[in-house]
Scaffold this motif. Structure first.
Motif, PDB file in Angstrom:
ATOM      1  N   UNK A  83      13.958   1.019  -2.572  1.00 36.81           N
ATOM      2  CA  UNK A  83      12.779   1.884  -2.549  1.00 36.81           C
ATOM      3  C   UNK A  83      13.178   3.343  -2.297  1.00 36.81           C
ATOM      4  N   UNK A  84      13.748   3.950  -3.316  1.00 35.44           N
ATOM      5  CA  UNK A  84      14.125   5.363  -3.247  1.00 35.44           C
ATOM      6  C   UNK A  84      14.111   5.926  -4.663  1.00 35.44           C
ATOM      7  N   UNK A  85      14.155   7.237  -4.787  1.00 38.73           N
ATOM      8  CA  UNK A  85      14.178   7.843  -6.120  1.00 38.73           C
ATOM      9  C   UNK A  85      15.465   7.391  -6.814  1.00 38.73           C
ATOM     10  N   UNK A  86      15.341   6.873  -8.009  1.00 35.55           N
ATOM     11  CA  UNK A  86      16.507   6.361  -8.733  1.00 35.55           C
ATOM     12  C   UNK A  86      16.841   4.920  -8.388  1.00 35.55           C
ATOM     13  N   UNK A  88      15.110   2.274  -9.043  1.00 33.99           N
ATOM     14  CA  UNK A  88      14.470   1.292  -9.921  1.00 33.99           C
ATOM     15  C   UNK A  88      15.226   1.116 -11.246  1.00 33.99           C
ATOM     16  N   UNK A  92      14.330  -1.839 -13.871  1.00 34.82           N
ATOM     17  CA  UNK A  92      13.727  -1.404 -15.135  1.00 34.82           C
ATOM     18  C   UNK A  92      14.540  -1.893 -16.325  1.00 34.82           C
ATOM     19  N   UNK A 116       4.627  -5.215  -4.205  1.00 30.46           N
ATOM     20  CA  UNK A 116       4.978  -3.799  -4.353  1.00 30.46           C
ATOM     21  C   UNK A 116       5.425  -3.510  -5.784  1.00 30.46           C
ATOM     22  N   UNK A 119       2.709  -3.300  -8.352  1.00 32.43           N
ATOM     23  CA  UNK A 119       1.951  -2.043  -8.363  1.00 32.43           C
ATOM     24  C   UNK A 119       2.768  -0.894  -8.948  1.00 32.43           C
ATOM     25  N   UNK A 120       4.066  -0.955  -8.738  1.00 31.23           N
ATOM     26  CA  UNK A 120       4.911   0.159  -9.187  1.00 31.23           C
ATOM     27  C   UNK A 120       5.394  -0.045 -10.630  1.00 31.23           C
ATOM     28  N   UNK A 266       7.871   1.321   9.256  1.00 29.09           N
ATOM     29  CA  UNK A 266       8.233   1.416   7.836  1.00 29.09           C
ATOM     30  C   UNK A 266       9.580   0.730   7.587  1.00 29.09           C
ATOM     31  N   UNK A 285      17.301   4.484   1.827  1.00 28.11           N
ATOM     32  CA  UNK A 285      15.834   4.504   1.700  1.00 28.11           C
ATOM     33  C   UNK A 285      15.200   5.405   2.761  1.00 28.11           C
ATOM     34  N   UNK A 324       0.849  -6.013   8.237  1.00 30.86           N
ATOM     35  CA  UNK A 324      -0.375  -6.142   7.448  1.00 30.86           C
ATOM     36  C   UNK A 324      -1.509  -5.338   8.075  1.00 30.86           C
ATOM     37  N   UNK A 326      -1.263  -2.691   9.687  1.00 32.79           N
ATOM     38  CA  UNK A 326      -1.026  -1.267   9.433  1.00 32.79           C
ATOM     39  C   UNK A 326      -0.865  -0.944   7.950  1.00 32.79           C
ATOM     40  N   UNK A 327      -1.115  -1.923   7.115  1.00 36.33           N
ATOM     41  CA  UNK A 327      -1.130  -1.770   5.662  1.00 36.33           C
ATOM     42  C   UNK A 327       0.219  -1.325   5.095  1.00 36.33           C
TER      43      UNK A 327
END
Lengths: 330, 294
Positions: A83-86, A88, A92, A116, A119-120, A266, A285, A324, A326-327
C-alpha cells in the motif's frame, strides 16, 4: 469432518464448466489464520496433474512462468501489492495477464486486502466466483475440535468464577437428565440460589447469565473469543486443554478495548491485511515503524518473528473489532 | 334620542369592559410581582442552575461517549442540542407552572409583558433561540460537522441556546449567532457523516506527462492512511488544461473529517515526491493563477 464440502462442490462445478469451455476464475477469500491452505491442498488434488501451484510472494514480476498447465493456483494474492505509490505494479500486471490469458486461475486472498483491492483495482471483475470462507458457529467449532477425540474422551470443567472472586449466589444452569426408558439425555434449566449476604449479589448485577452445559459453554466461549476463525480457535483450544481436561476458566475473555493512536492503528491494519509482513515492507508503507511495532507488541497485539510481524492470534478478534470500529478495515 | 341612548349604553359597556380588563391585568401583574418573594426567586435560580448543571453533565458524558463510539461519533453528538433544549424547556415550564404558579390570566399578562420586552429589547435574543431550535429540528448541521457559516469554516463544537460554536482549523473558537441560519446560507461538508470529501489540486508544467501524474496522484490518494473508499465514496480524478500549465485534481474522502488537512497534506507530500522521481515538473514560477484555476 470436512468443513469445505460446500466450497469444493462449487470448485467442481467451475472445473466442469472450464472443461466445457467456460472459464470462471475463482477467488477464495478468508481472514488470516483461517487455514485456507487446507482447502487449497484439497483443490490441488482435484485438479492434479493439470495445475501449477505458486505463492504470490514468489512471483518476482507479478506473473507466473510459462507452463503447459491450464489451471494456475496462486496462494496469498495479497502479497502482490504494497500500500504505497508504485506498490500496485505487480498486481496490475497479474490482473492484466489474467484478462488476456485462457488459463483458469484459482487464488486465495486475505479478506481485508480483498475488500481494499476491490475498491482500488476493481479486482472482482476478473473473479466471477468468490468463495468467502465463513466464520464458524459454536456447534461447527465443537464438531471440528471433537472430531479428533472419542466420545467422552474429554472432561469439560467449568470453574466459571476466576480465582479470588466470589461465586455468584444466583445461578442459572443446565442439569443433565437421563430418561432411562428412552436412553436419551437432555438438559433442563436449574436455578440455584445461595444468598447469605445481599452484598454478594452486587458483583453479579449486569453479568450475562450463562445457561449452558459445561461442554457448550466452552465452545460458545471459543466462538466468541475467536470470532469463528478456525486458526484462532485451535490456539485458544490448546490453551484450555490439560488433557483429558478442558478448562473453561483457561479461556480468559479480554473485555478491555484497544487504546491506540491513529498512526499505530493504521500500521496494525496493514499487518492484519497482509497476514504477515516484514519490517522493511511496513517501513515502505508507513515510514519509520520501530516505535509503533514496539508499542503494538508491548500491548500484546502483534508477534514478531525475526523481521516479520503478524497479529497475535489470541488478540485477533480484539484487533479486528478495534479496526472495524475505526473504519480502518471493513 | 334613541341614538343617544345607544351611544350611552355602548360607551358604558366599553368603558366597563376596558376598565375591568385593565384593572384585572394590572391587578394580576401586581399579584405576579408581589408573588416574587425570596423563596420563589431562590427556587427559580436553583432550578436554572440545576438545568445548567444537567446540560453540562449530559454534554460532558455524551462527548466522552461519542469519542469512543468510532463511526457513530457524530450521531451521538446530534443528541446534545436536542437534550439542551429539552432540559431548558422543562426547567422554564417548571418555573412558570410550579414555582411562580401562574394562573391563566397571569400567563396572559406575562405573555403581554414578555411580548413587549421581546419587541423592545430581546428581539435578537429570541431570534437566536428560534434559530437554535431550527438548527436542532431541521438539522442544517450537527455537532461534529464541518461547516462554513458566514466567513468562518470549522468543526461545530456546540449548538447552544444563543450561538453555535465552531473550532476553526487554526484552533480559534468562533461563536456564530444561531439566527444566522435564518437568513444566510450554510455550507455543510459532511452532513452528519464522519467522512468528508477532500479535493487535492496539484499544478504541473504543461510539458510534463499528465497521464503519469494522474496515476501517481490516484495512488497517493488510495494509499493514504486517511483515505476512506467505498462504492458510494469513490475516488475521482480530473485533469484540466490551462495556458502554460495543467491542473491534476483528485477528489477522495477522508475517513474522519478531523483529519481533513492531514489527508490533504499526506497526499500532496507523497505525490510530489513521486512526481519528482517521475520527472514531472511544477509550472514555472508566476504562471499559476490559483484563484482562477480552482
Amino acid at each position: 469432518m470436512d468443513r469445505f464440502n460446500e466450497q469444493k462442490d462449487r470448485i467442481q462445478q467451475v472445473l466442469t464448466d472450464f472443461q466445457d469451455g467456460r472459464r470462471s476464475n475463482v477467488a477464495i477469500v478468508s481472514e488470516p489464520f483461517y487455514g485456507d491452505g487446507i482447502l487449497l491442498d484439497q483443490i490441488e488434488e482435484m485438479v492434479y496433474p493439470r495445475s501449477i501451484r505458486l505463492k504470490a510472494s514468489g512471483l518476482a514480476d507479478g506473473w507466473p512462468p510459462e507452463t503447459d498447465k491450464s489451471i494456475v493456483i496462486v496462494q496469498d494474492l495479497h502479497h502482490l501489492y504494497l500500500r504505497r505509490i508504485g506498490g500496485f505494479e505487480k498486481i496490475n500486471r497479474f490482473l492484466d495477464g489474467i484478462s488476456t490469458s485462457s488459463d483458469l486461475f484459482i487464488i486465495t486472498c486475505n479478506s481485508f486486502s480483498w475488500k481494499y483491492l476491490d475498491r482500488v483495482c476493481n479486482i472482482k471483475r476478473l473473479f466471477p466466483v468468490v468463495l468467502e470462507l465463513p466464520s464458524l458457529t459454536s456447534s461447527q467449532i465443537r464438531d471440528l475440535l471433537l472430531s479428533e477425540y472419542r466420545e467422552d474422551e474429554l472432561n469439560f470443567e467449568v470453574a466459571e468464577t476466576p480465582p479470588g472472586e466470589k461465586p455468584c449466589p444466583v445461578r442459572l444452569s443446565k442439569k443433565e437428565v437421563l430418561i432411562k426408558p428412552l436412553g436419551k439425555r437432555f438438559y433442563r434449566p436449574s436455578l440455584e440460589i445461595q444468598v447469605r449476604d445481599v452484598r454478594d449479589i452486587l458483583p453479579c448485577i449486569g453479568k450475562k447469565v450463562e445457561m449452558s452445559s459445561p461442554r457448550d459453554l466452552v465452545f460458545e466461549k471459543l466462538a466468541r473469543m475467536s470470532g469463528g476463525n478456525p486458526g484462532v480457535v485451535e490456539v485458544l483450544w490448546r490453551g484450555a486443554m490439560e488433557y483429558p481436561n478442558v478448562r473453561a476458566d483457561m479461556l480468559k475473555e479480554d473485555s478491555s478495548g484497544v487504546d491506540l493512536d491513529y498512526d499505530h492503528s493504521f500500521i496494525l491494519s496493514i499487518i492484519l491485511s497482509m497476514g504477515i509482513i516484514r519490517r522493511d515492507g511496513l517501513a515502505q508503507i508507513a515510514g519509520p515503524v520501530d516505535e509503533a511495532l514496539y508499542v503494538l507488541k508491548d500491548r500484546g497485539l502483534i508477534t514478531r518473528d525475526g523481521d516479520s510481524c503478524s497479529i497475535r492470534m489470541e488478540s485477533f478478534k480484539k484487533v479486528v473489532d478495534h479496526l472495524k470500529r475505526n473504519r480502518l478495515v471493513s | 334620542m334613541a341614538e343617544n341612548a345607544t351611544g350611552n349604553v355602548a360607551g358604558n359597556v366599553a368603558g366597563d369592559v376596558t376598565g375591568n380588563v385593565t384593572g384585572n391585568v394590572t391587578g394580576n401583574i401586581s399579584d405576579l410581582i408581589s408573588s416574587l418573594n425570596a423563596p420563589v426567586v431562590i427556587n427559580t435560580v436553583v432550578t436554572l442552575i440545576l438545568a445548567y448543571l444537567i446540560t453540562r453533565l449530559l454534554t460532558f458524558a455524551l462527548i466522552r461517549f461519542s469519542e469512543r463510539a468510532g463511526k457513530y461519533r457524530i450521531t451521538v453528538k446530534m443528541l446534545i442540542p436536542l437534550l439542551k433544549f429539552t432540559v431548558y424547556g422543562v426547567a422554564f415550564f417548571y418555573i412558570l407552572k410550579s414555582i411562580i404558579a401562574l394562573t391563566s390570566i397571569q400567563l396572559v399578562a406575562f405573555s403581554g409583558v414578555l411580548g413587549a420586552a421581546v419587541g423592545f429589547g430581546l428581539k435578537d435574543l429570541l431570534a437566536e433561540v428560534v434559530g437554535g431550535l431550527i438548527i436542532t429540528l431541521d438539522k442544517p448541521y450537527q455537532v461534529g460537522d464541518k461547516v462554513k457559516i458566514g466567513e468562518y469554516y470549522g468543526e461545530v463544537q456546540d449548538i447552544g441556546l444563543r450561538a453555535t460554536r465552531l473550532v476553526t482549523p487554526d484552533d480559534s473558537l468562533v461563536s456564530a449567532p444561531n439566527q444566522i441560519v435564518l437568513n444566510n446560507s450554510v455550507a455543510n461538508a459532511n452532513a452528519g457523516a464522519p467522512e468528508m470529501m477532500v479535493v487535492v489540486d496539484l499544478f504541473i508544467d504543461a510539458a510534463s506527462d499528465a497521464e503519469k501524474a494522474l496515476e501517481i496522484l490516484r495512488e497517493a490518494i488510495v494509499t493514504s492512511r486517511y483515505v476512506y473508499i467505498t462504492d458510494k465514496r469513490p475516488i475521482t480524478m480530473l485533469l484540466k488544461d490551462y495556458p502554460f500549465y495543467r491542473r491534476v485534481r483528485a477528489k477522495g474522502y477522508v475517513f474522519d473529517l478531523r483529519y481533513e488537512f492531514n489527508f490533504e497534506s499526506d497526499v500532496t507530500r507523497r505525490a510530489w515526491e513521486a512526481f519528482k522521481k517521475a520527472g514531472i515538473e511544477p509550472p514555472r514560477a508566476g504562471l499559476v493563477d490559483v484563484d482562477r484555476a480552482s
